[in-house]
Design an enzyme around this catalytic site. Structure first.
Site, short mmCIF file in Angstrom:
data_model
loop_
_atom_site.label_atom_id
_atom_site.label_comp_id
_atom_site.label_asym_id
_atom_site.label_seq_id
_atom_site.Cartn_x
_atom_site.Cartn_y
_atom_site.Cartn_z
CG HIS A 72 -1.86 0.87 1.49
ND1 HIS A 72 -1.70 2.24 1.63
CD2 HIS A 72 -3.25 1.09 1.19
CE1 HIS A 72 -2.79 2.97 1.64
NE2 HIS A 72 -3.83 2.08 1.36
CG ASP A 85 0.59 -2.22 6.28
OD1 ASP A 85 -0.36 -2.27 6.99
OD2 ASP A 85 0.38 -1.59 5.20
CD GLN A 131 -6.73 -4.59 4.36
OE1 GLN A 131 -7.69 -5.22 4.88
NE2 GLN A 131 -6.73 -3.53 4.17
CE LYS A 167 -6.73 0.18 6.11
NZ LYS A 167 -8.15 0.46 4.94
CB CYS A 204 -3.49 3.27 -1.53
SG CYS A 204 -4.83 4.47 -1.35
N1 PLP Z 1 -1.82 -0.39 4.97
C1 PLP Z 1 -2.73 -1.03 4.23
C2 PLP Z 1 -2.43 -2.68 3.87
C3 PLP Z 1 -3.85 -0.95 4.03
O1 PLP Z 1 -5.02 -1.57 3.46
C4 PLP Z 1 -4.47 0.79 4.49
C5 PLP Z 1 -5.67 1.27 4.03
O2 PLP Z 1 -6.12 1.14 3.24
C6 PLP Z 1 -3.26 1.41 5.01
C7 PLP Z 1 -2.02 0.78 5.02
C8 PLP Z 1 -3.44 2.77 5.27
O3 PLP Z 1 -4.31 2.84 6.53
P1 PLP Z 1 -4.93 4.10 7.20
O4 PLP Z 1 -5.67 4.94 5.71
O5 PLP Z 1 -6.16 3.78 7.93
O6 PLP Z 1 -3.94 4.85 7.67
#
Ligand code: PLP
Length: 412
Positions: free
Chosen positions: A126, A203, A206, A229, A368
């Protein structure tokens, strides 16, 4: 854990947003990977805080401030416990993006990445776990390298072994990609990172809502996740760290709440986690997130994962069987219930609108993850993602509707 342990009707009754209609159709919410719906208990917990104990934490001598502080620190202990960590290892942030940026800035400010060093990410990140490392590399003169993914979406571990070298200082990777849904080989990546003395940053956005998660057990040095999430509120997330690394990292934001002594010239900082939490804190959000993880704990994360695996297989097999539908990264691997796909001859946005007209909410676009989409071909895909409340019938409705897309648009 057998799937029968989750009483789905009772779970669905807990989520008010699931009972609305869209265009006269019952809502089928398959966008939980973007933001999950919240159970009533989370909404109630936030409301109870705001109506009963609303105050700033860690300051003030009055009863509300003391109650708010207790609730805030209890929430930290609860959420830390959910990921196997001690409270001091959990820094509140506004979300995973803020957590990953904090990690990258602090690592740079600590001098742990310098000119000529290397920072390694995967091709499947992401943007929130890519751009902060690009920026760190450009600030320090380090080189950003990447680990490729195979055509089936799995990480190329043997390529990782050659990309990660004695120059590597950081290896940053998703536990589960938000496009591929595959659980990555964390043990291999951590072993490769630690084998060269690099920091392993994960990260967990998910994975935290879908799998039992033991961050110390996985051996990562830093990890990030987002409340919205995992059935919790927006505006709250966390940076997890080992005590040793958090102690070695300087604060990124400075100001109130994170200091011991301040003079006109200097400031001394509190130990972690408070030193990373400058300013007035998102207390109702922390309280809501604690309630969300209590809700997940009551369901049992083993049972959640088992049920979502069943949904994932149903969704993948159904979509695989539709002519002209191409799944991104179709490995038979351990996964969460998330599929990204392209439909031949129909733009992802048109598919999204077609599904929305039937009450089915999915995400369309690059999610993203532009480099990953570029690697697989389509600029945009459709992503369907389930949550704890998703039913088999909803998955079947998705498959039926996707099966009708090409005919509707004259692409069959
Ligand atoms: N990392 C992953 C794998 C994500 O799916 C997301 C959100 O879509 C993020 C990071 C970023 O999360 P946030 O927008 O809640 O900061």
């Amino acid at each position: 854990m057998p799937t029968e342990t989750i009483d789905l009707a009772a779970v669905r009754a807990d989520f008010p947003a699931l009972h609305r209609e869209v265009d006269g159709c019952p809502l089928i919410y398959l966008d939980s990977a973007a933001t999950a719906q919240r159970p009533q208990s989370v909404i109630d917990a936030e409301l109870a805080f705001v109506t009963g104990a609303n105050a700033a934490v860690h300051r003030g001598a009055h009863t509300l401030a003391a109650e708010a502080t207790d609730l805030f620190e209890d929430a930290r202990a609860t959420v830390a416990g959910f990921v196997g960590a001690a409270p001091e290892q959990l820094v509140w942030t506004s979300g995973a993006t803020a957590a990953l940026n904090t990690a990258a800035y602090a690592i740079g400010a600590a001098g742990l990445v310098r000119e000529g060093d290397e920072v390694v990410v995967t091709e499947a990140e992401h943007h929130a776990n890519l751009i902060p490392w690009q920026q760190l590399a450009s600030r320090t003169g380090a080189v950003l390298r990447h680990i490729p993914v195979h055509e089936d979406g799995t990480i190329d571990v043997s390529a990782a072994a050659s990309v990660i070298s004695s120059r590597t200082r950081v290896v940053a990777f998703a536990h589960v990609s938000n496009v591929l849904g595959i659980v990555n080989p964390v043990a291999d990546l951590v072993a490769l990172a630690h084998g060269v003395g690099a920091i392993a940053v994960m990260d967990a956005c998910q994975s935290a809502p879908h799998l039992p998660l033991d961050l110390p057990g996985l051996g990562v040095d830093l990890a990030a996740f987002s409340g919205h999430k995992m059935l919790g509120p927006n505006g709250i997330g966390a940076l997890y760290g080992t005590a040793e690394l958090l102690d070695a990292l300087p604060p990124v934001f400075t100001g109130g709440s994170m200091v011991t002594t301040v003079t006109l010239e200097t400031a001394e900082f509190l130990p972690a986690p408070h030193r990373f939490e400058a300013g007035t804190q998102p207390v109702s959000q922390a309280v809501g997130l604690a309630e969300a993880v209590r809700y997940l704990d009551r369901l049992d994360m083993g049972a959640v994962h088992a049920r979502e695996r069943m949904l994932e297989q149903r969704m993948r097999e159904g979509l695989r069987g539709i002519d002209g539908v191409r799944l991104l990264g179709d490995a038979d691997a351990e996964r969460i219930a998330l599929c990204a796909f392209a439909v031949d001859g129909v733009h992802a946005h048109d598919v999204g609108q077609f599904l929305d007209a039937r009450g089915i909410a999915v995400r369309v676009g690059h999610h993203c993850a532009q480099p990953l989409h570029r690697r697989f071909g389509p600029a945009a895909t459709v992503r369907a993602s389930a949550g704890v409340y998703t039913t088999e019938d909803e998955i079947d409705a998705l498959i039926d509707a996707v099966g009708a897309v090409r005919g509707y648009f004259g692409a069959a």
